[in-house]
Enzyme design. Structure first.
Site, PDB file in Angstrom:
ATOM      1  N   ASP A 128       0.833  -1.209   0.000  1.00  0.00           N
ATOM      2  CA  ASP A 128       0.000   0.000   0.000  1.00  0.00           C
ATOM      3  C   ASP A 128       0.868   1.259   0.000  1.00  0.00           C
ATOM      4  OD1 ASP A 128      -2.454   1.352   0.013  1.00  0.00           O
ATOM      5  OD2 ASP A 128      -3.288   0.057   1.560  1.00  0.00           O
ATOM      6  N   ASP A 149      -9.803   3.753  -3.311  1.00  0.00           N
ATOM      7  CA  ASP A 149     -10.561   2.573  -2.898  1.00  0.00           C
ATOM      8  C   ASP A 149     -11.952   2.563  -3.521  1.00  0.00           C
ATOM      9  OD1 ASP A 149      -8.379   2.106  -1.354  1.00  0.00           O
ATOM     10  OD2 ASP A 149      -9.464   1.908   0.533  1.00  0.00           O
TER      11      ASP A 149
END
Length: 547
Positions: A173, A234
């Site tokens: 990430d 997201d």
């Protein structure tokens, strides 16, 4: 991970001043290595813990979902990865700097949960961050904000540890990387090198997932170092209900067809199919879009609570076959006759095979037509509806379906591949040919000139609707869609601003813009530049392809 953009921008401003150089490990590893991307050929399929559980995960949760992946039939359908996302560790390291997981949450450590997953005939994935802290530090969800959950300063150490534990997949990430203002390309390249060095020691390859969210355009550099790369934020933030609006946003953001190839995939994020708030029709639309894009199929719902219809959608073998097609291509938009009524086509392996999505983005049901000329087929073609598993018949030139508002139809079409056509493009009004000067570089504007048979006037109209000359594609400059947009040549990239419909009325229209190829100002002299303009039927918008 949950990311509030405003908060992140404030954090970035505060933390950028604390940027530190990446430190090197003392582990005795080679100084150089090849790309860390695993030698896979198809977009990964599996289940990820985040959308269903956020950071509230432990060995019990993962074992239950692993069991359900098998018992539901998803494993048999091709879902093979169990991905343990953010929240799996608290940031503790031992005296040597190695990760020390919580033994209460992970009895026997991480190798024990990997062994359990492997024992079910599946593969295991793990999560970390490119920065010093993972997303759970900035956005604690399901646990406190533990610091030090990223891998920066421990790249070689962490990825070697993941490999020794037996993990087959690693997702990296960008919350820490973003907060620190790191250069994504440099950081992820260093990580790819670390993965390759780990593989050299253990013999275990790991699928490498770059989760940078698209801000630094990973499609331009990640294909050389990774297997998949996130192209957007997201698809759902923790606590939200899924929305088709977000699904479409992420789908649109992943349209980088030239970056995609077998084993290297644009990633619009994991699936929200089966989450509370999404209907069965929305699940099918969502899966249709990911399949036509050749995107990773990573379920995020709670598999132990899955309905029969959700299970049937996720395990639909024909949908999966479209997604997993061996050519590894990304489907692209080939028509939009009415704004919001879109046709996407994906070339499939074999002869004369296409997957087609008819997408209705509008608020009312509408008919959408796919023409065989738009998808590079000639003659009649057979049409099959993937979701109803029904053969719809043979159709001479096109197929039209009624598509409900906000939904999509997924088809497979089998016919005869059209042959590329070539020759001069001659203006009806001017009698002159479309050309680009010899030695044209990206951005050179197309123009009219006396027809002379030179290669700069020799165009090929491909089965994928590109007009090419001397190895470059005719292009709507900067993806423009307004009157006056320059028509230039550019390196071919598969985007819709480089696709053209050659119409029976003599016009040539841009697939993306629906505007007409136009001799600017109705001029006819040598050197007249070509632009896009609203179609008006005038002769400066009429063209003949002459062999």
């Amino acid at each position: 991970m949950v990311r509030n953009r405003l908060l992140m921008s404030r954090l970035s401003a505060l933390v950028c001043a604390l940027l530190v150089a990446l430190t090197t490990t003392l582990l005795p590893l080679p100084a150089t290595a090849a790309s860390g991307a695993a030698p896979i050929t198809k977009p990964p399929m599996g289940w990820n813990s985040w959308n269903g559980f956020a950071g509230a995960i432990d060995a019990t949760v993962i074992k239950q979902q692993t069991d359900a992946l098998v018992s539901s039939g998803m494993k048999d359908a091709g879902y093979e990865y169990v991905l343990i996302d953010e929240g799996w560790w608290k940031g503790a390291r031992d005296s040597s700097g190695a990760i020390a997981p919580d033994s209460a949450q992970w009895p026997g450590g991480m190798q024990a949960i990997v062994d359990y997953i492997h024992g079910k005939g599946l593969k295991a994935g793990i999560y970390t961050d490119a920065g010093r802290n993972g997303c759970g530090y900035y956005y604690p969800t399901g646990h406190p904000a533990y610091p030090g959950t990223g891998s920066e300063g421990h790249y070689d150490q962490d990825f070697l540890q993941f490999s020794r534990w037996g993990f087959d997949y690693v997702k990296v990430d960008w919350c820490g990387g973003s907060a620190e203002g790191l250069n994504a390309r440099d950081s992820y390249t260093a990580i790819s090198d670390s993965i390759a060095r780990a593989t050299a020691q253990t013999g275990r390859t790991m699928v490498f997932s770059v989760c940078e969210w698209g801000g630094q355009q990973p499609w331009n550099w990640a294909p050389g170092i990774a297997n998949l790369w996130r192209t957007s934020g997201d698809i759902i933030y923790w606590g939200e209900r899924p929305s088709m609006s977000r699904v479409l946003t992420n789908f649109d953001s992943a349209q980088h067809a030239s970056a995609q190839s077998p084993g290297h995939h644009n990633d619009p994020d994991m699936l929200v199919a089966g989450l509370t708030g999404f209907s069965d029709a929305q699940n099918r639309t969502h899966l249709s879009l990911w399949a036509i894009a050749g995107a990773p199929l990573l379920a995020g719902n709670k598999l132990t609570e899955m309905t029969a219809t959700t299970r049937a959608a996720l395990t639909n073998r024909e949908m999966i076959a479209v997604d997993q097609d061996a050519l590894g291509r990304q489907g692209i938009k080939v028509a939009e006759d009415v704004p919001g009524l879109q046709v996407y086509s994906k070339v499939l392996s074999g002869t004369g095979r296409r997957a087609v999505v008819l997408l209705n983005r509008n608020a009312s049901a509408a008919d959408i037509t796919v023409r065989w000329s738009n998808v590079g087929l000639t003659g009649s073609a057979a049409v099959r509806d993937v979701w109803t598993a029904s053969d719809l018949g043979n159709f001479a030139t096109s197929y039209t379906a009624r598509v409900p508002a906000g939904e999509a139809v997924l088809l497979t079409v089998t016919g005869t591949d059209g042959q590329p056509t070539g020759g001069q493009v001659v203006g009806t009004q001017s009698g002159r040919c479309v050309e680009v000067p010899d030695g044209a570089v990206n951005g050179t504007q197309a123009q009219l000139w006396d027809c002379n048979g030179q290669s700069r006037q020799s165009w090929t109209y491909t089965t994928t609707k590109q007009l090419t000359v001397n190895g470059k594609c005719l292009d709507a400059n900067n993806r423009g869609t307004t009157n006056g947009t320059q028509v230039v040549v550019w390196d071919c990239n598969g985007q819709t601003n480089q696709q053209w419909n050659v119409n029976s009325n003599g016009s040539i229209t841009g697939v993306q813009s629906n505007l007409c190829l136009d001799a600017n100002g109705r001029a006819t002299a040598n050197g007249t530049k070509l632009v896009l303009w609203a179609c008006n039927g005038q002769t400066n918008q009429q063209w003949t392809l002459r062999s």
